[in-house]
Design a protein around this motif. Structure first.
Motif, mmCIF file in Angstrom:
data_model
loop_
_atom_site.group_PDB
_atom_site.id
_atom_site.type_symbol
_atom_site.label_atom_id
_atom_site.label_comp_id
_atom_site.label_asym_id
_atom_site.label_seq_id
_atom_site.Cartn_x
_atom_site.Cartn_y
_atom_site.Cartn_z
ATOM 1 N N ARG A 158 0.833 -1.195 0.000
ATOM 2 C CA ARG A 158 0.000 0.000 0.000
ATOM 3 C C ARG A 158 0.866 1.242 0.000
ATOM 4 N N LYS A 159 0.551 2.141 -0.920
ATOM 5 C CA LYS A 159 1.283 3.401 -1.000
ATOM 6 C C LYS A 159 0.278 4.511 -1.247
ATOM 7 N N GLY A 160 0.715 5.753 -1.109
ATOM 8 C CA GLY A 160 -0.166 6.874 -1.414
ATOM 9 C C GLY A 160 -0.965 7.318 -0.203
ATOM 10 N N GLY A 161 -1.643 8.461 -0.350
ATOM 11 C CA GLY A 161 -2.400 9.004 0.760
ATOM 12 C C GLY A 161 -3.841 8.568 0.753
ATOM 13 N N GLY A 162 -4.644 9.157 1.623
ATOM 14 C CA GLY A 162 -6.065 8.847 1.655
ATOM 15 C C GLY A 162 -6.387 7.792 2.687
ATOM 16 N N LYS A 163 -7.678 7.516 2.848
ATOM 17 C CA LYS A 163 -8.123 6.520 3.815
ATOM 18 C C LYS A 163 -7.705 5.136 3.350
ATOM 19 N N ASP A 164 -7.301 4.313 4.322
ATOM 20 C CA ASP A 164 -6.858 2.962 3.983
ATOM 21 C C ASP A 164 -7.936 2.168 3.272
ATOM 22 N N GLU A 165 -9.192 2.382 3.682
ATOM 23 C CA GLU A 165 -10.257 1.551 3.120
ATOM 24 C C GLU A 165 -10.705 2.012 1.737
ATOM 25 N N ASP A 166 -10.230 3.156 1.275
ATOM 26 C CA ASP A 166 -10.630 3.650 -0.039
ATOM 27 C C ASP A 166 -9.395 3.936 -0.887
ATOM 28 N N HIS A 167 -9.147 3.077 -1.852
ATOM 29 C CA HIS A 167 -7.961 3.205 -2.677
ATOM 30 C C HIS A 167 -8.211 2.546 -4.021
ATOM 31 N N VAL A 168 -7.564 3.072 -5.048
ATOM 32 C CA VAL A 168 -7.607 2.458 -6.366
ATOM 33 C C VAL A 168 -6.823 1.140 -6.306
ATOM 34 N N ILE A 169 -7.301 0.139 -7.014
ATOM 35 C CA ILE A 169 -6.583 -1.136 -7.091
ATOM 36 C C ILE A 169 -5.758 -1.165 -8.373
ATOM 37 N N LEU A 170 -4.453 -1.288 -8.227
ATOM 38 C CA LEU A 170 -3.557 -1.546 -9.351
ATOM 39 C C LEU A 170 -3.153 -3.011 -9.243
ATOM 40 N N SER A 171 -3.377 -3.783 -10.277
ATOM 41 C CA SER A 171 -3.158 -5.218 -10.146
ATOM 42 C C SER A 171 -2.633 -5.837 -11.435
ATOM 43 N N THR A 172 -1.794 -6.855 -11.263
ATOM 44 C CA THR A 172 -1.500 -7.711 -12.399
ATOM 45 C C THR A 172 -2.753 -8.542 -12.668
ATOM 46 N N ILE A 173 -2.911 -8.993 -13.890
ATOM 47 C CA ILE A 173 -4.105 -9.772 -14.234
ATOM 48 C C ILE A 173 -4.110 -11.094 -13.480
ATOM 49 N N HIS A 174 -2.941 -11.689 -13.286
ATOM 50 C CA HIS A 174 -2.874 -12.962 -12.568
ATOM 51 C C HIS A 174 -3.267 -12.816 -11.103
ATOM 52 N N SER A 175 -3.125 -11.628 -10.553
ATOM 53 C CA SER A 175 -3.519 -11.402 -9.159
ATOM 54 C C SER A 175 -4.944 -10.886 -9.036
ATOM 55 N N ALA A 176 -5.616 -10.665 -10.167
ATOM 56 C CA ALA A 176 -6.936 -10.020 -10.150
ATOM 57 C C ALA A 176 -8.096 -11.002 -10.151
ATOM 58 N N LYS A 177 -7.788 -12.288 -10.301
ATOM 59 C CA LYS A 177 -8.880 -13.261 -10.319
ATOM 60 C C LYS A 177 -9.634 -13.190 -8.986
ATOM 61 N N GLY A 178 -10.953 -13.077 -9.087
ATOM 62 C CA GLY A 178 -11.763 -12.933 -7.876
ATOM 63 C C GLY A 178 -12.048 -11.489 -7.526
ATOM 64 N N LEU A 179 -11.316 -10.541 -8.154
ATOM 65 C CA LEU A 179 -11.564 -9.121 -7.910
ATOM 66 C C LEU A 179 -12.547 -8.583 -8.942
ATOM 67 N N GLU A 180 -13.158 -7.450 -8.613
ATOM 68 C CA GLU A 180 -14.062 -6.779 -9.549
ATOM 69 C C GLU A 180 -14.137 -5.305 -9.168
ATOM 70 N N ALA A 181 -14.578 -4.472 -10.096
ATOM 71 C CA ALA A 181 -14.737 -3.046 -9.814
ATOM 72 C C ALA A 181 -15.724 -2.443 -10.808
ATOM 73 N N LYS A 182 -16.354 -1.351 -10.406
ATOM 74 C CA LYS A 182 -17.282 -0.659 -11.309
ATOM 75 C C LYS A 182 -16.585 -0.252 -12.596
ATOM 76 N N ASN A 183 -15.365 0.299 -12.445
ATOM 77 C CA ASN A 183 -14.625 0.818 -13.592
ATOM 78 C C ASN A 183 -13.297 0.084 -13.717
#
Length: 670
Positions: free
Chosen positions: A541-566
Motif C-alpha cells: 500500500r502506497k499513497g495518501g487517503g483513507k486505507d479503506e478507499d484506494h484504487v486497485i492496481l493489479s496484475t491480471i494474474h492477481s486479479a482473479k476474484g476481484l471486480e470493480a465498477k470501472n
C-alpha cells in the motif's frame, strides 16, 4: 430449505442440490461460483452431513477461509464446527503432519522457492557448463524439476518445454541437445533429492507428490485417509494440474467430488495447470456429471458481448455465451495512445472524474496490467495526482529480505538441521561470509539437539548476538508473536545497519504486521510452514487517503476474484496480447494469452476501458495483424477513442500518405 437455497437461480440450484456421485460445474465469469459452493455446503449441512466430513479446497488460503466464513454467516444458528477450508498444499501438509504412521516426513521443514533455488545453487556450484559449453542456469533446473513433478511428464519433455520454449518435437537440433544434456539435469535433480532428505526438507511440490504417491500405492492408507471425508468441494478447478488430479483420484471411491471452475479463466499453464481436463472430467472421473452456470451477475451485457466475442475467435471450444442478469449498459471504450505516459494520464484522469463527478469511491476503480512493471507509469501518475492506491501482485511481505532475515532464527528453532536458515542467519553478522558460515554450520549441524548447538556457538569467536538471539527465542516455541519480538530486540541494531540505505524505517513497520500474522499460529514450526505455504499480505500500500478507499492496481494474474465498477486494461497491443514469446510458442500459448485477456475484461462491472498503442492498428507484419486479438474486432462492440498525440499519428495514416513514425520517437509534442 433455507433462504440461501431459495435465492439461487435455476442453474445454481441444480448444481448446489446435486444428488449424484461427482459433479463438474463449468461456471462462467461472474456467474456466482463461490455462491454456488457456499450453497452446496449449506445444502449438505442442512441434509445432515457433519461439518467435519466436508473439505473445501481452493488455491489460496484467503479464498478458502472466506468461503468458510461466508458459509458460517449464512448458517448462523447452525453448527459448522469442524468445517475446513484449505489449499491443496496446506491440506497435504496437514495430512503428512497428522498421520505419522503413514508419512515419514512429518517432522521435515518446509522450504520456499527461494530456499529451493539456494539448494540447487549449492549443488550446481559456480559456472557449471553443459555439453555444449553453455552455463547451466539454476532457475532452469528448478523449473524443469517442478514441471516434471506437477505434470507427470518425462525429463526430456520438461527440458523441451522449459529450455526450448516448447519447440517442435521434430526439431533435430533441439532433440539432440536434450539427449546430450539430459544426464546432467538428471544428476542435479538426483543430488537435490538426496540433499533434501539428508537435511529433512520438503519443498512445495513434495507435499502433493508424497501424499498422492503414498495414497496411490498403499490401499490401507488410501482407505483410512479418504474415509475422513464424505464430500470434497474444489474451487478454481481450471487451475489444477495432473498431479492434483492424481491426488484427488484416491478419493473417487469413498468421497463425493463437487468441482467448480471456468475453463476460460485458466491462466497458469506455465505452472502445469491443464484446463482441458475439465472438458474430459466425465471421462477421467468415474460416475461423474457436468453442469454449467451462464447467468452473469457482475457485468453489463455490453461488457459480456466483448468478452464472449473474444472467446469465439478461438479455435478451442469454450462454449461460453454469458448473459447479463443486470441487462444493458455502456459500450466499452477502446482507447488509443501514442505513448504510455498518455495512457497513464488518461487512466488517472478518468479515475479522478469518477470520484469528483460521479461521486464514486477510489476503490470503484481497478487498473490491470500483465505485469507489475506495466503499472509503474500509472503508479507514478497516482502519486503525482495524490490518488491513494494498492498494488496487487509482485513480491509479498513474506518474500521481503528483511522479513526472511528475521525469520531465519525462527526456522533454526523449528529445525536446527536447516542448513539454509543457518547460512542466512550467520551471514547477517559482520565478519561472517560464506566460507566462515559454512565452517560454523559444520560445528553445529550434527549436534544432538538445539541446546548443544547454542552451547557450541557460545564457545566460538563470533558475534555474541548470534547465540543471544537463539537463546532468547528457544523457550518461546509456543508463543510465536513474542518470539518475533524477542528476535527483533536482539537483531534490530544489526538489521538497521544492513538496511540503513534501503528504506529501514518503512521496513521496520513490517515487523508489527509479522507479529499480527503470527497470532494465528500456535507454534514456531507451524508459523514457518504457514508462511512458506501461503505468504500472506501480498499487497503493497502506497499513497495518501483513507486505507479503506484506494484504487486497485493489479496484475491480471492477481486479479482473479476481484471486480470493480470501472476497469482499465493497459497496453492490449500487438506483441503484448499475445506476447512475442507466446506467438513463437504456438497456439497453446496464444490461447492462454486469450484467456488472460478474458479474465481482465470480465473484472469490469459498469465501465470498461481497453487501452492500446495506436501503432497496433497499422501493424504491417502479417503475424502482427493475425495474432493481435482485437485487430478483427467488430466495431459495434466498442467505442473508439483516440488520445490527442495518437490522433496526430492516426491523421498521418488516414490522410493517404503513410509516414515513417520512427522519426518522431524523440520529438516532444507537448
Amino acid at each position: 430449505m433455507n433462504d440461501l437455497q431459495d435465492n439461487l437461480n435455476a442453474e445454481q440450484r441444480l448444481a448446489a442440490q446435486f444428488t449424484g456421485k461427482h459433479l463438474m460445474v463449468l461456471a462462467g465469469a461472474g456467474t456466482g461460483k463461490t455462491r454456488t459452493i457456499i450453497a452446496r455446503a449449506s445444502f449438505l449441512l442442512s441434509s445432515g452431513v457433519s461439518p467435519s466430513r466436508i473439505l473445501i479446497l481452493s488455491f489460496t488460503r484467503k479464498s478458502a477461509r472466506e468461503i468458510v466464513e461466508r458459509i458460517k454467516a449464512d448458517l448462523s444458528g447452525k453448527s459448522t464446527e469442524g468445517l475446513k477450508g484449505q489449499t491443496f498444499h496446506s491440506w497435504c501438509m496437514e495430512l503428512i503432519q497428522q498421520n505419522r504412521n503413514i508419512f515419514s516426513q512429518s517432522d521435515f521443514t518446509l522450504i520456499d522457492e527461494d530456499d529451493r533455488e539456494s539448494c540447487f545453487k549449492l549443488i550446481c556450484g559456480k559456472n557449471l557448463k553443459d555439453k555444449e559449453n553453455h552455463t547451466v542456469k539454476v532457475k532452469n533446473v528448478v523449473d524443469i524439476y517442478s514441471y516434471c513433478i506437477n505434470t507427470s511428464v518425462s525429463l526430456s519433455t520438461a527440458m523441451r518445454i522449459i529450455l526450448f520454449d516448447n519447440a517442435d518435437m521434430s526439431d533435430k537440433v533441439v532433440t539432440e541437445s536434450i539427449e546430450k544434456n539430459k544426464p546432467i539435469y538428471a544428476d542435479l535433480i538426483r543430488k537435490y533429492i538426496v540433499y533434501k532428505n539428508k537435511r529433512r526438507y520438503l519443498d512445495y511440490d513434495d507435499l502433493l507428490l508424497i501424499v498422492a504417491r503414498i495414497l496411490k500405492a498403499n490401499a490401507g492408507a488410501r482407505d483410512f485417509v479418504s474415509k475422513k471425508y464424505d464430500h470434497i468441494l474444489v474451487d478454481e478447478m481450471q487451475d489444477t494440474n495432473p498431479l492434483q488430479y492424481q491426488l484427488l483420484s484416491s478419493f473417487y471411491e469413498n468421497c463425493h467430488l463437487f468441482c467448480v471452475g471456468d475453463d476460460a479463466q485458466s491462466i497458469y499453464g506455465f505452472r502445469g495447470a491443464d484446463f482441458k481436463s475439465m472438458h474430459h472430467f466425465t471421462e477421467i472421473v468415474p460416475d461423474s456429471t457436468q453442469q454449467k452456470l451462464t447467468l452473469n451477475y457482475r457485468s453489463t451485457q455490453e461488457i459480456l458481448d466483448l468478452s464472449n466475442w473474444l472467446l469465439k475467435q478461438s479455435s478451442l471450444s469454450y462454449e461460453k455465451d454469458l448473459v447479463a442478469f443486470r441487462g444493458k449498459g455502456l459500450i466499452p471504450l477502446l482507447v488509443h495512445w501514442e505513448n504510455e505516459w498518455e495512457e497513464a494520464n488518461d487512466v488517472t484522469d478518468r479515475i479522478i472524474e469518477s470520484v469528483m463527478k460521479r461521486n464514486e469511491l477510489y476503490i470503484d476503480n481497478m487498473v490491470l496490467s500483465r505485469s507489475v512493471w506495466g503499472l509503474k507509469k500509472t503508479e507514478a501518475c497516482c502519486i503525482k495526482k495524490k490518488i491513494p492506491y494498492t498494488i496487487f501482485g509482485g513480491s509479498g511481505l513474506m518474500q521481503s529480505r528483511h522479513i526472511r532475515d528475521l525469520a531465519a532464527p525462527l526456522r533454526i528453532i523449528a529445525n536446527f538441521h536447516d542448513e539454509l536458515a543457518w547460512m542466512r542467519f550467520l551471514m547477517l553478522w559482520p565478519g561472517i561470509g560464506e566460507v566462515t558460515a559454512s565452517k560454523i554450520i559444520g560445528y553445529v549441524i550434527d549436534k544432538a539437539n538445539l541446546e548443544e548447538c547454542i552451547y557450541t556457538l557460545m564457545g566460538l569467536n563470533i558475534p555474541k548476538e548470534i547465540s543471544e538471539t537463539l537463546l532468547a527465542i528457544s523457550d518461546l516455541q509456543y508463543n510465536v508473536s513474542e518470539a518475533i519480538a524477542e528476535a527483533l530486540r536482539v537483531m534490530e541494531k544489526r538489521l538497521a545497519e544492513i538496511y540503513k540505505d534501503n528504506n529501514w524505517e518503512s521496513r521496520k513497520n513490517d515487523f508489527e504486521l509479522l507479529q499480527e500474522v503470527a497470532l494465528d499460529t500456535v507454534s514456531i514450526a507451524e508459523f514457518v510452514s504457514e508462511y512458506v505455504l501461503d505468504p500472506k499480505l501480498e499487497t503493497t500500500r502506497k499513497g495518501g487517503g483513507k486505507d479503506e478507499d484506494h484504487v486497485i492496481l493489479s496484475t491480471i494474474h492477481s486479479a482473479k476474484g476481484l471486480e470493480a465498477k470501472n476497469c482499465y486494461v493497459l497496453n492490449v497491443s500487438t506483441f503484448s496480447f499475445p506476447s512475442k514469446k507466446a506467438i513463437l510458442n504456438g497456439e497453446e500459448s496464444i490461447e492462454e494469452e486469450r484467456r488472460c485477456l478474458y479474465v481482465a475484461l470480465t473484472r469490469a462491472k459498469d465501465r470498461l476501458c481497453v487501452y492500446r498503442d495506436i501503432h497496433s492498428v497499422h501493424a504491417d507484419s502479417k503475424i502482427q495483424s493475425e495474432s493481435y486479438f482485437l485487430n478483427s474486432l467488430d466495431e459495434k462492440l466498442v467505442q473508439k477513442v483516440v488520445l490527442p498525440h495518437a490522433q496526430y499519428f492516426e491523421d498521418t495514416f488516414y490522410g493517404g500518405e503513410k509516414i515513417d513514425i520512427d522519426i518522431y520517437d524523440d520529438f516532444d509534442f507537448s
